[in-house]
Scaffold this active site. Sequence first.
Site, PDB file in Angstrom:
ATOM      1  N   HIS A  18       0.816  -1.218   0.000  1.00 12.07           N
ATOM      2  CA  HIS A  18       0.000   0.000   0.000  1.00 12.07           C
ATOM      3  C   HIS A  18       0.852   1.272   0.000  1.00 12.07           C
ATOM      4  O   HIS A  18       0.449   2.283  -0.567  1.00 12.07           O
ATOM      5  CB  HIS A  18      -0.972  -0.027   1.189  1.00 12.07           C
ATOM      6  CG  HIS A  18      -2.010  -1.092   1.041  1.00 12.07           C
ATOM      7  ND1 HIS A  18      -2.615  -1.716   2.106  1.00 12.07           N
ATOM      8  CD2 HIS A  18      -2.555  -1.677  -0.079  1.00 12.07           C
ATOM      9  CE1 HIS A  18      -3.485  -2.609   1.656  1.00 12.07           C
ATOM     10  NE2 HIS A  18      -3.460  -2.605   0.341  1.00 12.07           N
ATOM     11  N   HIS A  41      -8.304  -7.515  -7.810  1.00 11.79           N
ATOM     12  CA  HIS A  41      -8.622  -8.379  -6.662  1.00 11.79           C
ATOM     13  C   HIS A  41      -8.779  -7.449  -5.461  1.00 11.79           C
ATOM     14  O   HIS A  41      -7.865  -7.273  -4.659  1.00 11.79           O
ATOM     15  CB  HIS A  41      -7.506  -9.377  -6.402  1.00 11.79           C
ATOM     16  CG  HIS A  41      -7.308 -10.382  -7.495  1.00 11.79           C
ATOM     17  ND1 HIS A  41      -6.848 -10.051  -8.737  1.00 11.79           N
ATOM     18  CD2 HIS A  41      -7.514 -11.721  -7.522  1.00 11.79           C
ATOM     19  CE1 HIS A  41      -6.789 -11.137  -9.487  1.00 11.79           C
ATOM     20  NE2 HIS A  41      -7.181 -12.165  -8.774  1.00 11.79           N
ATOM     21  N   SER A 105      -6.802  -1.608  -0.418  1.00  9.68           N
ATOM     22  CA  SER A 105      -6.379  -0.832  -1.586  1.00  9.68           C
ATOM     23  C   SER A 105      -7.509   0.030  -2.163  1.00  9.68           C
ATOM     24  O   SER A 105      -7.252   1.166  -2.587  1.00  9.68           O
ATOM     25  CB  SER A 105      -5.783  -1.754  -2.657  1.00  9.68           C
ATOM     26  OG  SER A 105      -6.617  -2.873  -2.898  1.00  9.68           O
ATOM     27  N   GLU A 123     -13.990  -7.980  -7.516  1.00  9.83           N
ATOM     28  CA  GLU A 123     -13.803  -8.921  -6.400  1.00  9.83           C
ATOM     29  C   GLU A 123     -14.687 -10.134  -6.694  1.00  9.83           C
ATOM     30  O   GLU A 123     -15.848  -9.980  -7.048  1.00  9.83           O
ATOM     31  CB  GLU A 123     -14.188  -8.232  -5.079  1.00  9.83           C
ATOM     32  CG  GLU A 123     -14.368  -9.137  -3.888  1.00  9.83           C
ATOM     33  CD  GLU A 123     -13.155  -9.996  -3.541  1.00  9.83           C
ATOM     34  OE1 GLU A 123     -12.027  -9.503  -3.490  1.00  9.83           O
ATOM     35  OE2 GLU A 123     -13.363 -11.205  -3.330  1.00  9.83           O
ATOM     36  N   GLY A 149     -11.257 -11.178 -11.561  1.00  9.87           N
ATOM     37  CA  GLY A 149     -10.366 -10.044 -11.804  1.00  9.87           C
ATOM     38  C   GLY A 149      -9.395 -10.286 -12.947  1.00  9.87           C
ATOM     39  O   GLY A 149      -8.957  -9.335 -13.601  1.00  9.87           O
ATOM     40  N   ASP A 169      -3.567  -8.204  -7.292  1.00  6.34           N
ATOM     41  CA  ASP A 169      -3.193  -8.558  -5.923  1.00  6.34           C
ATOM     42  C   ASP A 169      -3.988  -9.790  -5.470  1.00  6.34           C
ATOM     43  O   ASP A 169      -4.857  -9.702  -4.601  1.00  6.34           O
ATOM     44  CB  ASP A 169      -3.488  -7.340  -5.020  1.00  6.34           C
ATOM     45  CG  ASP A 169      -3.161  -7.603  -3.568  1.00  6.34           C
ATOM     46  OD1 ASP A 169      -2.300  -8.452  -3.281  1.00  6.34           O
ATOM     47  OD2 ASP A 169      -3.783  -6.949  -2.706  1.00  6.34           O
TER      48      ASP A 169
HETATM   49  C1  LIG Z   1      -5.022 -10.183  -1.198  1.00  4.47           C
HETATM   50  S1  LIG Z   1      -6.756  -9.936  -1.234  1.00  4.47           S
HETATM   51  C2  LIG Z   1      -6.927  -8.353  -1.939  1.00  4.47           C
HETATM   52  C3  LIG Z   1      -6.570  -7.243  -1.061  1.00  4.47           C
HETATM   53  C4  LIG Z   1      -6.761  -5.871  -1.632  1.00  4.47           C
HETATM   54  N1  LIG Z   1      -6.202  -5.732  -2.975  1.00  4.47           N
HETATM   55  C5  LIG Z   1      -6.092  -4.854  -0.731  1.00  4.47           C
HETATM   56  O1  LIG Z   1      -4.925  -4.525  -0.963  1.00  4.47           O
HETATM   57  O2  LIG Z   1      -6.742  -4.390   0.200  1.00  4.47           O
HETATM   58  C6  LIG Z   1      -7.254 -10.944  -2.577  1.00  4.47           C
HETATM   59  C7  LIG Z   1      -8.728 -10.864  -2.903  1.00  4.47           C
HETATM   60  O3  LIG Z   1      -8.952 -11.494  -4.165  1.00  4.47           O
HETATM   61  C8  LIG Z   1     -10.224 -12.139  -4.137  1.00  4.47           C
HETATM   62  N2  LIG Z   1     -10.209 -13.084  -5.268  1.00  4.47           N
HETATM   63  C9  LIG Z   1      -9.795 -14.358  -5.320  1.00  4.47           C
HETATM   64  N3  LIG Z   1      -9.815 -14.825  -6.589  1.00  4.47           N
HETATM   65  C10 LIG Z   1     -10.257 -13.800  -7.363  1.00  4.47           C
HETATM   66  C11 LIG Z   1     -10.469 -13.631  -8.758  1.00  4.47           C
HETATM   67  N4  LIG Z   1     -10.224 -14.599  -9.632  1.00  4.47           N
HETATM   68  N5  LIG Z   1     -10.926 -12.437  -9.186  1.00  4.47           N
HETATM   69  C12 LIG Z   1     -11.178 -11.410  -8.315  1.00  4.47           C
HETATM   70  N6  LIG Z   1     -10.981 -11.513  -6.991  1.00  4.47           N
HETATM   71  C13 LIG Z   1     -10.518 -12.687  -6.521  1.00  4.47           C
HETATM   72  C14 LIG Z   1     -10.296 -12.718  -2.766  1.00  4.47           C
HETATM   73  O4  LIG Z   1     -11.641 -12.968  -2.416  1.00  4.47           O
HETATM   74  C15 LIG Z   1      -9.646 -11.611  -1.928  1.00  4.47           C
HETATM   75  O5  LIG Z   1     -10.615 -10.714  -1.465  1.00  4.47           O
END
Ligand SMILES: C[S@@+](CC[C@H](N)C(=O)[O-])C[C@H]1O[C@@H](n2cnc3c(N)ncnc32)[C@H](O)[C@@H]1O
Length: 285
Positions: A18, A41, A105, A123, A149, A169
């Site tokens: 971040h 993500h 994020s 998401e 994503g 991410d």
């Molecule tokens: C590491 S977290 C993201 C954190 C966020 N980017 C942040 O920095 O606050 C990963 C997220 O991706 C989601 N996720 C998993 N597979 C995904 C996909 N194929 N497409 C979109 N989101 C996905 C999960 O549910 C989770 O909420």
Amino acid sequence: MNYRHAFHAGNYGDVFKHTLLVLLLRALQRKEKGFLYLDTHAGRGAYPLAAAPGPKGRAPEWPEGIGRLWAARGLPAPLADYVALVRAFNGRAGAGDRLRHYPGSPWLAALVRRPQDRLVFREQQPPEARALRRAFARERRVTVECGDGYAAPRALLPPLERRALVLIDPPFEAADEFDAILGALRAGLERLPAGVFAVWYPVTARARVARFFAGLHELRPPPALVAELAVTAAPEVRMKACGLLVLNPPWRFADELRPLLPVLAATLGVDAGAAARCEWLVPET
Ligand SMILES: C[S@@+](CC[C@H](N)C(=O)[O-])C[C@H]1O[C@@H](n2cnc3c(N)ncnc32)[C@H](O)[C@@H]1O
């Protein structure tokens, strides 16, 4: 897959990611023209830290992440900027000057965006996407999409603005996560060759990261910068380090980032294995 970012929110990986994300957003804002920030993500956007103990009662991770920066004094300006955003977020959430919530994020991007910048958050998990949609229901130029994503760069690029920062991410739970990232980067670069793409990754097995970089080279990528932060060398710790790969980093980003890395290593490091580095994977020409 049932990844819960809440368990990790505010840990050293989030702080590293971040801080660099805010630095990237600010760098893109040096030009007046608006841009698309695409978070592939996105997570749920906000995380209550009191509710953050890990699975099977593991200790929460945020005290060794944002907890350490929150209390730190004399931070360099970009780190102080990031901490000020976390403070502002807690203030908005009614926590006053206490650290009770961690902004993901989407919120960090929302806190720094200008009227001409547009935000799209994807998401996949419906409950997380619903929470995010609720949080941003009244915000203009913010779109929350529930879906994959990895398909977003193909679907959403190039944007009308012709400028974009894409954050990839993922949770890194699937064995083929790096392959999926390469697929998304390929599609993104085809549609917007000058786009800025940032990929956060954990260093749990160095060989996997090396294979990822080898795969990246096959895409004939634009200038690519890698920054990594290790917090420990302890063999029992699974994620000893993490990194951010940035394709087409904005002008001066590398120079601004370099002095922050030793400070991050000193503040977040757990033992003598703490270290940070930054290097060009594909140099600027
Ligand atoms: C590491 S977290 C993201 C954190 C966020 N980017 C942040 O920095 O606050 C990963 C997220 O991706 C989601 N996720 C998993 N597979 C995904 C996909 N194929 N497409 C979109 N989101 C996905 C999960 O549910 C989770 O909420």
